[in-house]
Design a protein around this motif. Structure first.
Motif, PDB file in Angstrom:
ATOM      1  N   GLY A  69       3.580  12.904   3.111  1.00  0.00           N
ATOM      2  CA  GLY A  69       3.315  14.323   3.283  1.00  0.00           C
ATOM      3  C   GLY A  69       3.822  15.199   2.162  1.00  0.00           C
ATOM      4  N   THR A  70       3.194  16.377   2.053  1.00  0.00           N
ATOM      5  CA  THR A  70       3.622  17.389   1.110  1.00  0.00           C
ATOM      6  C   THR A  70       3.600  18.739   1.836  1.00  0.00           C
ATOM      7  OG1 THR A  70       3.241  18.319  -1.100  1.00  0.00           O
ATOM      8  CG2 THR A  70       1.279  17.750   0.169  1.00  0.00           C
ATOM      9  N   GLN A  71       4.626  19.543   1.605  1.00  0.00           N
ATOM     10  CA  GLN A  71       4.789  20.797   2.333  1.00  0.00           C
ATOM     11  C   GLN A  71       3.975  21.913   1.690  1.00  0.00           C
ATOM     12  OE1 GLN A  71       6.795  21.623   5.204  1.00  0.00           O
ATOM     13  NE2 GLN A  71       5.611  23.529   5.051  1.00  0.00           N
ATOM     14  N   VAL A  72       3.232  22.625   2.523  1.00  0.00           N
ATOM     15  CA  VAL A  72       2.511  23.825   2.098  1.00  0.00           C
ATOM     16  C   VAL A  72       3.043  24.993   2.929  1.00  0.00           C
ATOM     17  CG1 VAL A  72       0.285  24.997   2.054  1.00  0.00           C
ATOM     18  CG2 VAL A  72       0.437  22.586   1.404  1.00  0.00           C
ATOM     19  N   VAL A 113       0.833  -1.194   0.000  1.00  0.00           N
ATOM     20  CA  VAL A 113       0.000   0.000   0.000  1.00  0.00           C
ATOM     21  C   VAL A 113       0.873   1.252   0.000  1.00  0.00           C
ATOM     22  CG1 VAL A 113      -1.551   1.346   1.449  1.00  0.00           C
ATOM     23  CG2 VAL A 113      -1.976  -1.088   1.114  1.00  0.00           C
ATOM     24  N   ARG A 114       0.465   2.209  -0.807  1.00  0.00           N
ATOM     25  CA  ARG A 114       1.208   3.470  -0.869  1.00  0.00           C
ATOM     26  C   ARG A 114       0.241   4.613  -1.093  1.00  0.00           C
ATOM     27  NH1 ARG A 114       4.219   6.223  -5.236  1.00  0.00           N
ATOM     28  NH2 ARG A 114       5.845   7.516  -4.284  1.00  0.00           N
ATOM     29  N   LEU A 115       0.430   5.690  -0.308  1.00  0.00           N
ATOM     30  CA  LEU A 115      -0.315   6.930  -0.481  1.00  0.00           C
ATOM     31  C   LEU A 115       0.708   8.013  -0.836  1.00  0.00           C
ATOM     32  CD1 LEU A 115      -2.099   5.116   1.436  1.00  0.00           C
ATOM     33  CD2 LEU A 115      -3.047   7.243   2.312  1.00  0.00           C
ATOM     34  N   ALA A 116       0.547   8.607  -1.999  1.00  0.00           N
ATOM     35  CA  ALA A 116       1.529   9.568  -2.484  1.00  0.00           C
ATOM     36  C   ALA A 116       0.887  10.933  -2.668  1.00  0.00           C
ATOM     37  CB  ALA A 116       2.147   9.075  -3.783  1.00  0.00           C
ATOM     38  N   GLU A 117       1.243  11.878  -1.795  1.00  0.00           N
ATOM     39  CA  GLU A 117       0.712  13.236  -1.899  1.00  0.00           C
ATOM     40  C   GLU A 117       1.545  14.074  -2.870  1.00  0.00           C
ATOM     41  OE1 GLU A 117       0.502  12.124   2.613  1.00  0.00           O
ATOM     42  OE2 GLU A 117       1.926  11.932   0.948  1.00  0.00           O
ATOM     43  N   SER A 118       0.879  15.039  -3.472  1.00  0.00           N
ATOM     44  CA  SER A 118       1.561  16.005  -4.331  1.00  0.00           C
ATOM     45  C   SER A 118       0.734  17.284  -4.350  1.00  0.00           C
ATOM     46  CB  SER A 118       1.743  15.459  -5.744  1.00  0.00           C
ATOM     47  OG  SER A 118       0.494  15.206  -6.349  1.00  0.00           O
ATOM     48  N   GLY A 119       1.319  18.333  -4.912  1.00  0.00           N
ATOM     49  CA  GLY A 119       0.578  19.584  -5.069  1.00  0.00           C
ATOM     50  C   GLY A 119       0.930  20.660  -4.062  1.00  0.00           C
ATOM     51  N   GLY A 120       1.786  20.333  -3.103  1.00  0.00           N
ATOM     52  CA  GLY A 120       2.194  21.347  -2.149  1.00  0.00           C
ATOM     53  C   GLY A 120       3.094  22.383  -2.810  1.00  0.00           C
ATOM     54  N   GLY A 121       3.369  23.449  -2.085  1.00  0.00           N
ATOM     55  CA  GLY A 121       4.233  24.498  -2.619  1.00  0.00           C
ATOM     56  C   GLY A 121       4.185  25.731  -1.747  1.00  0.00           C
ATOM     57  N   SER A 122       4.694  26.821  -2.297  1.00  0.00           N
ATOM     58  CA  SER A 122       4.724  28.099  -1.581  1.00  0.00           C
ATOM     59  C   SER A 122       3.816  29.087  -2.278  1.00  0.00           C
ATOM     60  CB  SER A 122       6.160  28.638  -1.551  1.00  0.00           C
ATOM     61  OG  SER A 122       7.013  27.772  -0.843  1.00  0.00           O
TER      62      SER A 122
END
Length: 122
Positions: free
Chosen positions: A115-118, A2-11
Motif C-alpha cells: 500500500g501507499t498512503q494518499v 512475488v512482490r507488488l510495490a506501490e509508490s506515488g502516494g502523498g498529500s
C-alpha cells in the motif's frame, strides 16, 4: 518471490492530482488481471479499478471520470492516474493481481502490495 510495490502516494489539496505506480516482480508471467483497492481509516476495503490484458476496464462509481487505470506490460507496471482528488479519496491504496477477474474485483486476489498512503486535504 512475488512482490507488488506501490509508490506515488502523498498529500495534496482537493482538486489536485497524483499518479500511483505498482511495479510487479517475481512472476514468470504477470497475471492477466490487475487492480487497485483502497482502505480509509475505520472503513472497509473498497474496490477502485481493475484492468485485464484484453482491454477490459472497470471503475468504482465514485471515481468514474476522475481516475484512469493503465498498465505497461513491458515495464511490469500498473498505474492509477488520479485527478480531481477529494478528501473522501484519502486512503491507503493497494495494488492487486490475479489470473481471475472476479478475484480482483471482489477483493480476493491472490497477490497484494503493502500500500501507499494518499491524503487529500480540503
Amino acid at each position: 518471490q512475488v512482490r507488488l510495490a506501490e509508490s506515488g502516494g502523498g498529500s495534496v489539496q482537493a482538486g489536485g492530482s497524483l499518479t500511483l505506480s505498482c511495479v510487479m516482480s517475481g512472476y514468470a508471467d504477470i497475471p492477466d488481471c490487475l487492480g487497485w483497492f483502497r482502505q480509509a481509516p475505520g472503513e472497509e476495503r473498497e474496490f477502485v479499478s481493475a484492468t485485464d490484458n484484453s482491454g477490459g476496464i472497470q471503475y468504482a462509481a465514485s471515481v468514474v471520470g476522475r481516475f484512469t487505470i493503465s498498465r505497461d506490460n513491458a515495464k511490469n507496471t500498473l498505474y492509477l492516474q488520479m485527478n480531481g482528488l477529494q478528501p473522501e479519496d484519502t486512503a491507503v491504496y493497494y495494488c492487486v493481481a490475479d489470473h481471475w477477474w472476479d478475484m480482483v474485483v471482489r477483493g480476493t486476489a491472490r497477490d497484494w502490495g503493502k500500500g501507499t498512503q494518499v491524503t487529500v486535504s480540503s
